[in-house]
Design an enzyme around this catalytic site. Structure first.
Site, short mmCIF file in Angstrom:
data_model
loop_
_atom_site.label_atom_id
_atom_site.label_comp_id
_atom_site.label_asym_id
_atom_site.label_seq_id
_atom_site.Cartn_x
_atom_site.Cartn_y
_atom_site.Cartn_z
N LEU A 73 28.21 -15.55 -11.69
CA LEU A 73 29.46 -15.30 -10.98
C LEU A 73 29.44 -13.96 -10.25
O LEU A 73 29.97 -13.83 -9.14
CB LEU A 73 30.64 -15.34 -11.96
CG LEU A 73 30.86 -16.66 -12.70
CD1 LEU A 73 32.08 -16.56 -13.61
CD2 LEU A 73 31.02 -17.82 -11.72
N ASP A 128 23.33 -3.89 -13.03
CA ASP A 128 22.76 -4.95 -13.84
C ASP A 128 21.55 -4.40 -14.58
O ASP A 128 20.81 -3.56 -14.04
CB ASP A 128 22.33 -6.13 -12.95
CG ASP A 128 22.33 -7.45 -13.69
OD1 ASP A 128 23.14 -8.33 -13.35
OD2 ASP A 128 21.51 -7.60 -14.63
N VAL A 130 26.52 -1.10 -19.16
CA VAL A 130 27.96 -0.87 -19.03
C VAL A 130 28.58 -0.23 -20.27
O VAL A 130 29.68 0.33 -20.20
CB VAL A 130 28.72 -2.17 -18.68
CG1 VAL A 130 28.31 -2.70 -17.33
CG2 VAL A 130 28.57 -3.22 -19.78
N TYR A 149 33.89 -13.57 -28.91
CA TYR A 149 34.02 -13.76 -27.47
C TYR A 149 35.49 -13.87 -27.06
O TYR A 149 35.95 -13.21 -26.13
CB TYR A 149 33.26 -15.02 -27.05
CG TYR A 149 33.26 -15.27 -25.56
CD1 TYR A 149 32.51 -14.48 -24.70
CD2 TYR A 149 33.99 -16.32 -25.02
CE1 TYR A 149 32.50 -14.71 -23.34
CE2 TYR A 149 33.98 -16.57 -23.65
CZ TYR A 149 33.24 -15.76 -22.82
OH TYR A 149 33.23 -16.00 -21.47
#
Length: 258
Positions: free
Chosen positions: A17, A36, A61, A164
């Site tokens: 995405l 990334d 991140v 999640y």
């Protein structure tokens, strides 16, 4: 916001995405910086779209120094920062109690929350600190927009998704309070909650499994295309009245328990 020559950072932008979002933003005239861990895939995107339009940085991140370095590189490459799209995330399934009756290791739960929720917030906070100093880009004194990515699991979490679902629900939960806080700087904050999309992970499934998943969607009866996700990213970035919202993009699916 007119996207021409605006600068966007897309985490997880080398695949799935995030990759679709990068292509859509560049097609609108923006410049994109990919965060990334997969440096090779990031370099491939630069080669495909051109180094004058795309820059790739290997960024973790969850690490403050890594994100700060990536943002500094983005500013050095393109001179500005107007858009953040937080796509980076993981979602391996794991039940609270496994088949042998053993509890889910706490470290496994923490890892998913750390990457999905804490990683999103880490990029968001450091980027907002830079965006607040932008010159206004429109008559509403807008300075930027942050688009986070949650999941329908935030609302319809399935068995095996406690970590999640919790991490994605956390992203939904912080959207409005952060949008309210950053309003004073002209920085908008929105969240997309995707349903079932044809990501590389989904594409690796057998054709019968893909067809079965598609039939579980109300309409259209298929998995979403990454380009449809990217279209909403562009809409959220361009529409200055789009703020403080979480939008499900899921073909009206409501996930079953399993």
């Amino acid at each position: 916001m007119d996207l021409q020559n605006k600068v966007a950072v897309v985490t997880g932008g080398a695949s799935g995405l995030g990759q679709a979002a990068v292509r859509a933003l560049v097609a609108k005239g923006a410049k994109a910086v990919i965060f990334d861990l997969n440096a090779e895939a990031g370099a491939a995107m630069v080669a495909e779209l051109g180094s004058d339009k795309v820059f790739a940085a290997q960024v973790n991140v969850t690490d403050e120094a890594s994100v700060q370095s990536g943002l500094d590189q983005a500013m050095e490459a393109f001179g500005d920062l107007h858009i953040i799209v937080n796509c980076a995330g993981i979602g391996p399934p794991a039940k609270v109690i496994d088949r042998e009756g053993q509890p889910l290791p706490l470290d496994s739960f923490k890892k998913i929350v750390d990457i999905n929720l804490n990683g999103t917030f880490n990029v968001l906070r450091l980027a907002a600190a830079k965006m607040q100093h932008n010159q206004p880009v429109n008559d509403d004194q807008g300075r930027g927009v942050i688009i986070n990515v949650a999941s329908v699991a935030a609302f319809d979490g399935q068995i095996g998704q406690p970590a999640y679902a919790a991490s994605k629900a956390g992203i939904v939960g912080m959207t409005l309070p952060i949008a309210r806080e950053l309003a004073r700087y002209g920085i908008r904050v929105n969240t997309i909650a995707p349903g079932l999309f044809m990501t590389p992970l989904a594409a690796s499934l057998p054709e019968a499994a893909i067809e079965s998943l598609g039939k579980s969607v109300e309409y259209p009866k298929r998995l979403g295309n990454p380009e449809e996700f990217a279209h909403l990213v562009v809409c959220m970035a361009e529409n200055d009245y789009f703020n403080g919202e979480t939008v499900r993009l899921d073909g009206s699916i409501r996930m079953a328990a399993r």
